[in-house]
Scaffold this motif. Structure first.
Motif, PDB file in Angstrom:
ATOM      1  N   GLU A  14       0.833  -1.198   0.000  1.00 13.31           N
ATOM      2  CA  GLU A  14       0.000   0.000   0.000  1.00 13.31           C
ATOM      3  C   GLU A  14       0.866   1.246   0.000  1.00 13.31           C
ATOM      4  OE1 GLU A  14      -1.965  -3.052   2.833  1.00 13.31           O
ATOM      5  OE2 GLU A  14       0.029  -2.221   2.449  1.00 13.31           O
ATOM      6  N   SER A  15       0.349   2.315  -0.577  1.00 14.15           N
ATOM      7  CA  SER A  15       1.019   3.607  -0.565  1.00 14.15           C
ATOM      8  C   SER A  15      -0.016   4.700  -0.751  1.00 14.15           C
ATOM      9  CB  SER A  15       2.085   3.678  -1.662  1.00 14.15           C
ATOM     10  OG  SER A  15       1.486   3.554  -2.936  1.00 14.15           O
ATOM     11  N   GLY A  16       0.414   5.947  -0.527  1.00 17.69           N
ATOM     12  CA  GLY A  16      -0.461   7.082  -0.772  1.00 17.69           C
ATOM     13  C   GLY A  16      -1.051   7.734   0.460  1.00 17.69           C
ATOM     14  N   GLY A  17      -0.766   7.171   1.626  1.00 22.26           N
ATOM     15  CA  GLY A  17      -1.288   7.782   2.840  1.00 22.26           C
ATOM     16  C   GLY A  17      -0.593   9.084   3.166  1.00 22.26           C
ATOM     17  N   SER A  46      -8.651  15.272  -0.010  1.00 22.40           N
ATOM     18  CA  SER A  46      -8.721  13.985  -0.706  1.00 22.40           C
ATOM     19  C   SER A  46      -7.361  13.304  -0.704  1.00 22.40           C
ATOM     20  CB  SER A  46      -9.169  14.178  -2.158  1.00 22.40           C
ATOM     21  OG  SER A  46     -10.465  14.733  -2.232  1.00 22.40           O
ATOM     22  N   LEU A  47      -7.398  11.995  -0.766  1.00 21.32           N
ATOM     23  CA  LEU A  47      -6.200  11.180  -0.935  1.00 21.32           C
ATOM     24  C   LEU A  47      -6.544  10.006  -1.845  1.00 21.32           C
ATOM     25  CD1 LEU A  47      -4.674  10.808   2.677  1.00 21.32           C
ATOM     26  CD2 LEU A  47      -3.613  11.970   0.732  1.00 21.32           C
ATOM     27  N   ARG A  48      -5.550   9.509  -2.556  1.00 24.24           N
ATOM     28  CA  ARG A  48      -5.741   8.283  -3.322  1.00 24.24           C
ATOM     29  C   ARG A  48      -4.707   7.263  -2.873  1.00 24.24           C
ATOM     30  NH1 ARG A  48      -5.469   6.687  -9.745  1.00 24.24           N
ATOM     31  NH2 ARG A  48      -3.217   6.894  -9.411  1.00 24.24           N
ATOM     32  N   LEU A  49      -5.187   6.165  -2.359  1.00 24.43           N
ATOM     33  CA  LEU A  49      -4.329   5.074  -1.939  1.00 24.43           C
ATOM     34  C   LEU A  49      -4.139   4.092  -3.090  1.00 24.43           C
ATOM     35  CD1 LEU A  49      -5.755   4.300   1.623  1.00 24.43           C
ATOM     36  CD2 LEU A  49      -4.104   6.048   0.926  1.00 24.43           C
ATOM     37  N   SER A  50      -2.956   3.516  -3.140  1.00 27.37           N
ATOM     38  CA  SER A  50      -2.670   2.487  -4.135  1.00 27.37           C
ATOM     39  C   SER A  50      -2.320   1.180  -3.450  1.00 27.37           C
ATOM     40  CB  SER A  50      -1.512   2.909  -5.033  1.00 27.37           C
ATOM     41  OG  SER A  50      -1.832   4.060  -5.778  1.00 27.37           O
ATOM     42  N   CYS A  51      -2.638   0.088  -4.098  1.00 29.78           N
ATOM     43  CA  CYS A  51      -2.338  -1.250  -3.592  1.00 29.78           C
ATOM     44  C   CYS A  51      -1.706  -2.010  -4.751  1.00 29.78           C
ATOM     45  CB  CYS A  51      -3.627  -1.922  -3.133  1.00 29.78           C
ATOM     46  SG  CYS A  51      -3.491  -3.678  -2.731  1.00 29.78           S
ATOM     47  N   ALA A  52      -0.392  -2.177  -4.702  1.00 24.83           N
ATOM     48  CA  ALA A  52       0.343  -2.793  -5.800  1.00 24.83           C
ATOM     49  C   ALA A  52       0.726  -4.220  -5.458  1.00 24.83           C
ATOM     50  CB  ALA A  52       1.585  -1.973  -6.108  1.00 24.83           C
ATOM     51  N   ALA A  53       0.597  -5.082  -6.440  1.00 27.02           N
ATOM     52  CA  ALA A  53       0.998  -6.484  -6.271  1.00 27.02           C
ATOM     53  C   ALA A  53       2.472  -6.603  -6.603  1.00 27.02           C
ATOM     54  CB  ALA A  53       0.171  -7.374  -7.177  1.00 27.02           C
ATOM     55  N   SER A  54       3.259  -6.992  -5.622  1.00 27.61           N
ATOM     56  CA  SER A  54       4.701  -7.094  -5.801  1.00 27.61           C
ATOM     57  C   SER A  54       5.097  -8.523  -6.112  1.00 27.61           C
ATOM     58  CB  SER A  54       5.404  -6.619  -4.525  1.00 27.61           C
ATOM     59  OG  SER A  54       6.805  -6.774  -4.628  1.00 27.61           O
ATOM     60  N   GLY A  55       5.648  -8.748  -7.317  1.00 19.13           N
ATOM     61  CA  GLY A  55       6.098 -10.082  -7.673  1.00 19.13           C
ATOM     62  C   GLY A  55       4.989 -11.077  -7.898  1.00 19.13           C
ATOM     63  N   ARG A  56       3.827 -10.602  -8.213  1.00 17.78           N
ATOM     64  CA  ARG A  56       2.677 -11.469  -8.417  1.00 17.78           C
ATOM     65  C   ARG A  56       1.607 -10.679  -9.168  1.00 17.78           C
ATOM     66  NH1 ARG A  56      -0.837 -12.316  -3.212  1.00 17.78           N
ATOM     67  NH2 ARG A  56      -2.466 -12.218  -4.812  1.00 17.78           N
TER      68      ARG A  56
END
Length: 124
Positions: A6-9, A17-27
């Motif tokens: 997760e990132s963006g906090g 406003s904020l936009r959070l991201s959830c990235a799949a690492s190695g998958r």
């Protein structure tokens, strides 16, 4: 399998406003639904939003409905949580995770591949 990241906090004022991201690492991103949860100090982890595999259906907690929007881009292996009109009560660590097959969407016990979380702090 790898974890989600997760990132963006951050620290913002009420109404921002904020936009959070959830990235799949190695998958690849979750086979089934992706869920966002949050946990405030001294409180249990609570459901925020989830989105199905193809992005066709999204579900929200009543407390964020109309203010938050969940989305996913499977080609980029990333999910997002757009948070508008933030309130001090939205302050928490936000996590993303993958729903297991047949799991209950609002129950964190049916999720795996939890990320480390990203802190969101909303000042009044």
């Amino acid at each position: 399998q790898g974890q989600l990241v997760e990132s963006g906090g951050g620290l913002v004022q009420a109404g921002a406003s904020l936009r959070l991201s959830c990235a799949a690492s190695g998958r690849t991103l979750c086979t089934y639904a992706v869920g966002w949860f949050r946990q405030a100090p001294g409180k249990e982890r609570e459901f925020v939003a989830s989105i199905t595999r193809n992005g066709g259906n999204a579900y929200y907690a009543d407390s964020v409905k109309g203010r938050f929007t969940i989305s996913r881009n499977n080609a980029r292996n990333t999910a997002y949580l757009q948070m508008n009109s933030l309130k001090p009560e939205d302050t928490a660590v936000y996590f993303c995770a993958c729903l297991v097959s047949g799991g209950i969407m609002v129950d964190p016990r049916y999720y795996n591949s939890w990320g480390q979380g990203t802190q969101v702090t909303v000042s009044s």
